[in-house]
Design an enzyme around this catalytic site. Structure first.
Site, PDB file in Angstrom:
ATOM      1  N   ASP A 209       0.145 -13.628   1.988  1.00  0.00           N
ATOM      2  CA  ASP A 209       0.804 -12.573   2.771  1.00  0.00           C
ATOM      3  C   ASP A 209       2.172 -13.038   3.261  1.00  0.00           C
ATOM      4  OD1 ASP A 209      -1.469 -10.988   2.475  1.00  0.00           O
ATOM      5  OD2 ASP A 209      -2.247 -11.464   4.476  1.00  0.00           O
TER       6      ASP A 209
ATOM      7  N   ASP B   7       0.825  -1.205   0.000  1.00  0.00           N
ATOM      8  CA  ASP B   7       0.000   0.000   0.000  1.00  0.00           C
ATOM      9  C   ASP B   7       0.859   1.256   0.000  1.00  0.00           C
ATOM     10  OD1 ASP B   7      -2.573  -1.359   0.164  1.00  0.00           O
ATOM     11  OD2 ASP B   7      -1.892  -1.972   2.150  1.00  0.00           O
TER      12      ASP B   7
ATOM     13  N   HIS C 225      -7.546 -10.787   6.287  1.00  0.00           N
ATOM     14  CA  HIS C 225      -6.204 -11.319   6.550  1.00  0.00           C
ATOM     15  C   HIS C 225      -6.130 -12.068   7.880  1.00  0.00           C
ATOM     16  CE1 HIS C 225      -4.508  -9.219   3.057  1.00  0.00           C
ATOM     17  NE2 HIS C 225      -5.440  -8.330   3.344  1.00  0.00           N
TER      18      HIS C 225
ATOM     19  N   THR D 184      -1.633  -2.135   4.751  1.00  0.00           N
ATOM     20  CA  THR D 184      -2.790  -1.974   5.626  1.00  0.00           C
ATOM     21  C   THR D 184      -3.648  -3.207   5.402  1.00  0.00           C
ATOM     22  OG1 THR D 184      -3.923  -0.688   3.917  1.00  0.00           O
ATOM     23  CG2 THR D 184      -2.797   0.546   5.645  1.00  0.00           C
TER      24      THR D 184
END
Length: 156
Positions: free
Chosen positions: A97, A51, A69, A63
């Site tokens: 992630d 981001d 997440h 973020t």
């Protein structure tokens, strides 16, 4: 349990969920600007399309929405309908992630994740508290951390 919406309605609702320039991203951008920190946004050349990219400090900031997440906080709730589908989808997000953060770290980037709960909701951090934590981490040179309602947590 079946979905409460038909397929067309669910699809319309899902398309309406923003993936950039969200309220939490706008709040964080304002705090970074107030700190005088130059940044770029949504760099597709970097893993995970961070981001915020702060080139001067060789760091990136994500973020993360607590639901999408799977953050262990009051904003995450396992859906009552299509539970297996959602847990699989969210699990894939978490795995992606981890992979993206590992790639960024291998490339020499420092990584900060700011969780949605720190930015909005009943327990959010004040602008002053959040700014202090952002500045502390950015200037520290530490490699990996998260900011949530409990403060900053180093992960190196």
């Amino acid at each position: 349990m079946a979905d409460v919406h038909d397929k067309a309605t669910r699809s319309k609702n899902m398309r309406a969920i923003a993936t950039r320039d969200t309220a939490i991203e706008k709040r964080l951008a304002g705090l970074l600007e107030a700190l005088g920190i130059a940044f770029r946004t949504q760099d597709a050349a970097l893993a995970g399309r961070p981001d915020f990219v702060v080139d001067d400090y060789r760091c990136v900031i994500f973020t993360h929405g607590c639901f999408w997440h799977h953050h262990d906080c009051y904003l995450f709730k396992v859906p009552a309908t299509r539970t297996a589908f959602w847990l699989e989808k969210i699990g894939k997000n978490v795995a992606r992630d981890r992979r993206d953060i590992a790639l960024l770290r291998e490339q020499g980037w420092r990584v900060l994740v700011v969780w949605e709960c720190a930015l909005r909701g009943r327990a959010k951090l004040s602008d002053e508290a959040l700014s202090e934590r952002l500045e502390e981490w950015i200037c520290s040179g530490e490699g990996r951390a998260d900011i949530d309602i409990r403060g900053i947590h180093r992960s190196d």
